[in-house]
Motif scaffolding. Structure first.
Motif: not given
Length: 185
Positions: A126-130
């Motif tokens: 659920g973390k933004p794709d770097e």
């Protein structure tokens, strides 16, 4: 298309990337100095919703701040559809995109775009794709400058215009290239 962009960027270098992307054709007819869309209204309204979503999500992105969203007008249902578009365009916060606006399909589409966009740009935690975060400006520039519609303009009268629309949109009656240009003859 966002997922395709991310996958392509992850696999290839900038110099190998496709320089542009063409969306499906839009058929238009000139009427009193304005273009009326015969076929392609849904594609245009989807692009409008996506642009509005991007402007809400990235309010300080310079290229997006320069994009005007007042280019689509509809007279469907005695301008009722236009009031829905106007309501969607008046939104000033991404937090206001909720499905309780079920009566407004444009805001409903914003909610759907929001959910899909988050699924695409966030990793499995659920973390933004770097990668996507690092290249958001590049994605927006590509979206604004390198995605095209093929525009076909007809000069046919009303009955032929309705026939063109029905031919394009009726299952089993594919419109081929010859049919598109017959109306200009």
């Amino acid at each position: 298309d966002i997922q395709l962009y991310i996958d392509e960027e992850n696999k290839t270098s900038q110099q190998n990337k496709c320089p542009f992307y063409c969306l499906q054709a839009i058929v238009v007819k000139e009427n009193q100095g304005r273009l009326e869309v015969i076929d392609g209204q849904q594609r245009l309204s989807t692009i409008l919703c996506f642009l509005k979503y991007l402007k809400l999500r990235y309010p300080v992105q310079k290229s997006l701040s320069e994009v005007e969203l007042d280019w689509l007008e509809t007279r469907v249902n005695n301008f009722k559809e236009q009031s829905y578009i106007d309501e969607m365009l008046a939104m000033d916060s991404i937090e206001k995109i909720r499905l309780e606006y079920i009566s407004n399909r444009y805001i409903e589409n914003l909610a759907y775009i929001h959910d899909c966009y988050n699924d695409i740009v966030n990793d499995e935690n659920g973390k933004p794709d770097e990668f996507f975060l690092a290249n958001i400006d590049s994605f927006i520039e590509y979206f604004l400058n390198d995605i095209y519609f093929v525009v076909v303009e007809t000069v046919a009268g009303l009955s032929k215009t309705i026939q063109i629309f029905n031919t394009i949109n009726t299952a089993g009656l594919d419109l081929n290239g010859d049919d598109l240009f017959k109306v200009r003859l």
